[in-house]
Design a protein around this motif. Structure first.
Motif, PDB file in Angstrom:
ATOM      1  N   ASP A 209      12.728   2.677  40.640  1.00 11.80           N
ATOM      2  CA  ASP A 209      12.790   3.764  39.670  1.00 11.80           C
ATOM      3  C   ASP A 209      14.231   4.109  39.333  1.00 11.80           C
ATOM      4  O   ASP A 209      14.983   4.553  40.184  1.00 11.80           O
ATOM      5  N   SER A 210      14.599   3.911  38.090  1.00 11.85           N
ATOM      6  CA  SER A 210      15.962   4.254  37.669  1.00 11.85           C
ATOM      7  C   SER A 210      15.972   5.348  36.605  1.00 11.85           C
ATOM      8  O   SER A 210      16.994   5.600  35.988  1.00 11.85           O
ATOM      9  N   LYS A 211      14.842   6.020  36.405  1.00  8.56           N
ATOM     10  CA  LYS A 211      14.769   7.055  35.369  1.00  8.56           C
ATOM     11  C   LYS A 211      15.590   8.287  35.704  1.00  8.56           C
ATOM     12  O   LYS A 211      15.916   9.079  34.828  1.00  8.56           O
ATOM     13  N   TRP A 212      15.969   8.444  36.963  1.00  2.00           N
ATOM     14  CA  TRP A 212      16.698   9.635  37.394  1.00  2.00           C
ATOM     15  C   TRP A 212      18.032   9.812  36.674  1.00  2.00           C
ATOM     16  O   TRP A 212      18.527  10.923  36.579  1.00  2.00           O
ATOM     17  N   HIS A 213      18.608   8.754  36.132  1.00  2.42           N
ATOM     18  CA  HIS A 213      19.870   8.879  35.390  1.00  2.42           C
ATOM     19  C   HIS A 213      19.725   9.836  34.203  1.00  2.42           C
ATOM     20  O   HIS A 213      20.678  10.504  33.817  1.00  2.42           O
ATOM     21  N   HIS A 214      18.522   9.921  33.646  1.00  4.17           N
ATOM     22  CA  HIS A 214      18.263  10.793  32.496  1.00  4.17           C
ATOM     23  C   HIS A 214      18.274  12.274  32.881  1.00  4.17           C
ATOM     24  O   HIS A 214      18.432  13.130  32.023  1.00  4.17           O
ATOM     25  N   TYR A 215      18.080  12.570  34.152  1.00  8.21           N
ATOM     26  CA  TYR A 215      17.973  13.959  34.592  1.00  8.21           C
ATOM     27  C   TYR A 215      19.314  14.686  34.601  1.00  8.21           C
ATOM     28  O   TYR A 215      19.357  15.898  34.504  1.00  8.21           O
ATOM     29  N   ARG A 216      20.392  13.952  34.745  1.00  5.87           N
ATOM     30  CA  ARG A 216      21.725  14.544  34.837  1.00  5.87           C
ATOM     31  C   ARG A 216      21.995  15.468  33.640  1.00  5.87           C
ATOM     32  O   ARG A 216      22.591  16.516  33.775  1.00  5.87           O
TER      33      ARG A 216
END
Length: 161
Positions: A77-84
């Protein structure tokens, strides 16, 4: 019973969360409440991604916590970059056995499911006023809709005209 809303695309608990992820969610949610944050799980962001936990404190500071229950979960899961771009502070949260496999530039919370501890503080990166307002409204509307559904879980009945 999962909380559902006709306004949310997906429910807070939809079967994709493993028992380990739910354990992390419970422990971290308790920590966030102790820190004075109001917590909304499974919040759909404006980008369409769903944040595991979002908290807002009395000053309006926003925290997102990305739950990772194991190494495979993190790698897949690499979607966490969008949360920043949707929070002032971004944390990863996991169980002690997973260890610190997370990016050193983000915060880290470790939990046993009952208690949790911030192991690495997340750097503060202040949101713009526009994004903060948008996120605050999103949190308030989602929380209010979910609360109302607890009170009245029946769908609206059509009224004859």
């Amino acid at each position: 019973m999962p909380l559902l809303s006709p306004f949310d695309v997906e429910p807070m608990i939809d079967g994709r969360q493993s028992p380990a992820a739910m354990k992390v969610r419970r422990g971290v949610g308790r920590l966030m409440r102790e820190m004075g944050l109001a917590v909304v799980p499974e919040l759909i962001l404006s980008c369409g991604r769903r944040a595991d936990l979002v908290g807002i404190d009395g000053r309006g500071e926003l925290m997102i916590v990305e739950i990772k229950s194991c190494l495979a979960d993190y790698r897949a899961d690499s979607k966490w970059h969008h949360y920043r771009s949707a929070c002032d502070r971004l944390y990863f949260a996991s169980l002690p056995e997973v260890g610190d496999i997370f990016p050193p530039e983000e915060g880290l919370i470790i939990t046993d499911g009952y208690m949790a501890e911030i192991v690495r503080e997340a750097p503060l990166q202040r949101l713009s006023a526009t994004v903060r307002r948008s996120m605050t409204l999103r949190i308030a509307q989602t929380a209010a809709r979910r609360l109302h559904e607890l009170e009245d879980p029946s769908p609206r009945l059509s009224v004859p005209v």
